[in-house]
Structure formats: structure tokens, C-alpha cells
Enzyme design. Structure first.
Site, short mmCIF file in Angstrom:
data_model
loop_
_atom_site.label_atom_id
_atom_site.label_comp_id
_atom_site.label_asym_id
_atom_site.label_seq_id
_atom_site.Cartn_x
_atom_site.Cartn_y
_atom_site.Cartn_z
N TYR A 144 36.95 48.11 37.08
CA TYR A 144 37.52 46.89 36.49
C TYR A 144 36.56 45.77 36.80
O TYR A 144 36.22 45.54 37.96
CB TYR A 144 38.89 46.62 37.10
CG TYR A 144 39.55 45.36 36.60
CD1 TYR A 144 39.64 44.22 37.41
CD2 TYR A 144 40.08 45.28 35.32
CE1 TYR A 144 40.24 43.06 36.96
CE2 TYR A 144 40.69 44.12 34.85
CZ TYR A 144 40.77 43.02 35.67
OH TYR A 144 41.36 41.86 35.22
N ASP A 239 28.31 45.11 40.13
CA ASP A 239 29.47 44.21 40.28
C ASP A 239 29.95 44.29 41.72
O ASP A 239 30.70 45.19 42.08
CB ASP A 239 30.57 44.63 39.30
CG ASP A 239 31.86 43.84 39.52
OD1 ASP A 239 32.81 44.05 38.71
OD2 ASP A 239 31.94 43.03 40.46
N LYS A 267 35.29 36.48 44.97
CA LYS A 267 36.21 36.69 46.10
C LYS A 267 35.69 36.07 47.41
O LYS A 267 35.78 34.86 47.60
CB LYS A 267 36.51 38.18 46.23
CG LYS A 267 37.24 38.75 44.98
CD LYS A 267 37.66 40.19 45.16
CE LYS A 267 38.09 40.81 43.84
NZ LYS A 267 39.51 40.68 43.55
N1 HOZ Z 1 41.89 42.05 39.90
C1 HOZ Z 1 42.94 41.85 40.86
C2 HOZ Z 1 43.23 43.16 41.53
N2 HOZ Z 1 42.07 44.02 41.67
C3 HOZ Z 1 44.15 41.26 40.18
C4 HOZ Z 1 45.30 41.11 41.07
C5 HOZ Z 1 46.50 40.50 40.36
O1 HOZ Z 1 46.79 40.86 39.18
O2 HOZ Z 1 47.18 39.66 41.01
#
Ligand code: HOZ
Length: 428
Positions: A144, A239, A267
Site C-alpha cells: 500500500y 517506499d 510518518k
Molecule cells: N495507511 C494507514 C494504515 N497502514 C491508514 C490507517 C487508517 O485508515 O487510519
């Protein structure tokens, strides 16, 4: 435990916020029940609006390697906000944070700050297409990279959590140039380059997948991508939004000894405030406006507060020995989880990278998206709620990573292991 206030707030939130949340995984769809509303956090602990206290392994999905409300981060933010929040002009803090990023990622000769990991990725995609003049992008199923259109194909995290293959609203024309192949599958990469070699702008990967649970690359896999991209004139984008600063003052690329062309970060570099970054060799980055023809901009990019939170965080992470105690605690958590699996006879795969870890309820190792999806996510839901009621807050999905912070104590780890064993000893 009672969750009345969270329930009431969720009902109210559901009247004005889509799904009652501002990001899908928080809706608890994957584990059922009402999501928690959090009142506060300090160190390794969060307190929900009903006053329930938890050891927190969500850690805002990665940024909080120092834990919640680190005193130095709070102190430095307080003095920074007194000077203003954003100017639409450059401040010296942007230079300072860029230098710290470059210390950790020396190949990033030039850096551009943006406001999220998603923004870093979509900017990097535009950049690699601008550099190569090519259109196709290879990604890996279950990875992702934020919610940019071109990569919402067999995505991990919320896409996987919600059992979606992609997203509505993404035109076929946008994803027709995206090739999604299995993680850890060299043959598929070779096939893709045989079929499309000179059309491929870049390969993008989470060097350790953290959005389908934690899945490390197999030996030599990243080096293989480095070689085949170089051979075919394609670029290699790593990434490190989640893995950056997780294993130490650097990223997975250092652990696996591979140098990409472009690195994306997020992050942790924002210390809990919204920051993303992308960067690489000067010859690549000078293609970005205002120097080059690839456009990218952002009103709040490099804003002083987020820069300060990032600077304070990275300066603390840079201290000699900063990671020693943290990694020892994760060693204990990993060892303890495996021991509990053996003791209870509950099949559990413990996957870990640096200070991120997760469990899959599976008899067999989990090495890609297909394996992860085949794990017992229904049992994970029961496990999630059992731990929550025992005072341990995990991400509400089998396809997320748990994050251990420097604020987690040995006692937190032991209490977590006790809660896990207690839950696993209950009926399946
Ligand atoms: N990309 C985040 C988790 N890997 C999103 C978390 C969320 O939807 O709060």
C-alpha cells in the site's frame, strides 16, 4: 470495560464524517464493533473517551516511535508555535530536517517535503515518469503506497482490510499502466520486463511490506529489483514511509544493502505531525519544479511545526544507542509470541522487521498477499477484542503492522504477552 462514550461519539461522528472516521481502517470494519475514540496518549499508553487505558501498538500506524507526547517534542513544538504556524515561505527548519534526512539516507542528495506519504508517492510517480518518458509502473500486490489512483490496485492496508481489489472512481486509463505482481516473486518481475521492458518507468516497493501485515523481502529480492531495473533503464522507488527509521537511524534499504533511485518517507520524519518526503540523486530531483518540468507544489509543505516535530524526533533517534533498548524489547516480544504459539498449540506466524511486528493465524509462513489473505482473519477479530479488553490496543486489522515505541517498557511487553497467552488459551 465499557465503551459507551465511544459508541455515542461514533453515532454522532457517523452523521457528519464519512463512516464516522477520517481514514477507513479506524472504522473497525475488519474486526467488527464500534471504533474507539481516543482522549489522550502519553508514552506507550492511550486512554479512550470512556477512561479505558491501553498499551498502544497502533502508534498512529507508525509515526510515534518515541511514544505519545514525548516531552522534548512537546516542548519544542510549544516554542515553535509561538513564532507562527505557516508562512508560505521557506524557514530554516526545512533545511535542518532535510539535513537530518540526508544523514540517514545519503543517496537523497535533494529532498522535497510534502504533507503525507501518499503525496510523496504520487509525486515520485510523476517524477519517474517525467524522467524516463515512460508510463508503466510495477507494484506488488498487498503493498500500500497511500491512496494515489495509479497504485490502488491490489493495495494493502484499508483496501485489503475492506476486501476491495482497488477503488471505484479510478478510471481504467489510470491503472492500465500499473502492473501488480506478487511480492517476493522474481519470475513475475522477469516476465513483466520481458513483456514491457522499455515501457516501464519504475518499480515501486515497500522494502518490507507493512500494509498486509509485516512481510519481509526474501534474500536477494530487493537486489534483484535493483539489477533488473538498472538493466532495463527503469528506476527503483523504495517506499520507506513506514520502514524509514524503524530498524535504526536509516531504513530497510540499509538493512538489506540496496540503493534505490528515489526514496519516499513519511510518518516518523514528522514526529506525529503531517509530513512526507521524497528524494534522490540531484540529477533526478532537479526535474522537479521550480528547477525542472515535473510540477509539484503544496501550501503547507515544509510547515514549521511539522518540521520541528520531525527535527526533534530525528535528533533523539540519532543519539548513540537510541535503538538498542527498543530492539531488545521487540526481540522479547517476538520470542514470547513464538513461545506462546508453541505452548498453546495455536498456529501463529510472527513476522517482524526492526520495531514493527505482527502475527498471522496461519499454519504456514506468510510471504505474500495470497498467504496473508489465507490467514485466519476471522480469528484475528476475536483476538483483537480479547486483547483490547485486556488493555492492549492493536491495529484493528490482521493486515496492519504493530508498532513498538521507545516508550514501551519491559512491563508493557510482559503484560502484552500475558494477554496474548490468556486469549489464545480461550476456545478457538
Ligand atoms: N495507511 C494507514 C494504515 N497502514 C491508514 C490507517 C487508517 O485508515 O487510519
Amino acid at each position: 470495560m465499557i465503551f459507551n462514550q465511544s459508541k455515542m461519539l461514533f453515532q454522532e461522528a457517523s452523521e457528519c464524517l464519512v463512516g464516522g472516521v477520517n481514514s477507513p481502517v479506524r472504522a473497525f470494519n475488519s474486526v467488527g464493533g464500534n471504533p474507539l475514540f481516543i482522549q489522550s496518549g502519553r508514552g506507550s499508553t492511550i486512554v479512550d473517551v470512556d477512561g479505558n487505558e491501553y498499551i498502544d501498538y497502533v502508534g498512529s500506524y507508525g509515526p510515534l516511535i518515541l511514544g505519545h507526547c514525548h516531552p522534548k517534542v512537546v516542548e519544542d513544538l510549544k516554542s515553535t508555535i509561538e513564532l507562527g504556524t505557516t508562512f508560505g515561505a521557506t524557514t530554516k527548519n526545512e533545511i535542518k530536517l532535510a539535513r537530518l534526512v540526508q544523514e540517514a539516507f545519503p543517496h537523497m542528495e535533494m529532498v522535497r517535503f510534502v504533507n503525507s506519504g501518499t503525496e510523496a508517492i504520487l509525486s515520485a510517480l510523476r517524477l519517474v515518469r517525467g524522467i524516463t518518458g515512460r508510463k508503466k509502473i510495477i507494484k506488488f500486490s498487498g503493498c500500500y503506497h497511500g491512496h494515489c489512483d495509479a497504485l490502488l490496485v491490489q493495495g494493502g492496508s484499508g483496501v485489503m482490510t475492506l476486501g476491495m481489489s482497488g477503488s471505484a472512481g479510478v478510471p481504467e486509463s489510470t491503472v492500465e499502466n500499473t502492473i501488480s505482481i506478487p511480492y517476493n516473486d522474481r519470475a513475475s518481475i522477469e516476465k513483466a520486463f520481458e513483456d514491457y521492458g522499455q515501457e516501464i518507468a519504475a518499480v515501486i516497493i515497500e522494502p518490507v511490506a507493512g500494509n498486509m501485515g509485516v512481510i519481509p523481502p526474501e534474500a536477494g529480492f530487493l537486489q534483484f529489483i535493483r539489477e533488473i531495473t538498472t538493466q532495463n533503464g527503469a528506476l527503483f522507488v523504495i517506499d520507506e514511509v513506514m520502514t524509514g527509521f524503524r530498524p535504526g537511524f536509516g531504513g530497510a534499504q540499509h538493512v538489506y544493502d540496496v540503493e534505490p533511485d528515489i526514496t519516499c518517507l513519511g510518518k516518523i520524519i514528522g514526529g506525529g505531525l503531517p509530513v512526507g518526503a521524497y528524494g534522490g540523486k540531484k540529477k533526478f530531483m532537479e526535474m522537479i519544479a521550480p528547477l525542472g518540468p515535473v510540477y509539484q507544489a503544496g501550501t503547507l509543505s515544509g510547515n514549521p511545526l511539522a518540521m520541528q516535530a520531525g527535527i526533534t524526533t530525528l535528533e533523539l533517534l540519532k543519539q548513540p544507542g537510541a535503538y538498542d533498548a527498543l530492539l531488545k524489547k521487540v526481540d522479547r516480544l517476538e520470542e514470547g509470541l513464538n513461545a506462546i504459539s508453541k505452548r498453546t498449540g495455536r498456529a501463529m506466524q510472527v513476522n517482524r522487521f526492526g520495531s514493527m511486528i505482527c502475527v498471522f493465524f496461519s499454519e504456514t509462513p506468510v510471504r505474500n498477499y495470497k498467504d496473508a489473505k489465507a490467514s485466519d482473519s476471522a480469528y484475528f477479530s476475536k483476538f483483537f477484542w480479547g486483547l483490547l479488553k485486556a488493555g492492549v490496543s492493536l491495529p484493528p486489522s490482521a493486515f496492519e503492522a504493530w508498532f513498538v515505541s521507545m516508550a514501551h517498557t519491559d512491563e508493557d511487553i510482559e503484560r502484552t504477552l500475558e494477554a496474548v497467552e490468556g486469549q489464545l488459551r480461550m476456545e478457538a
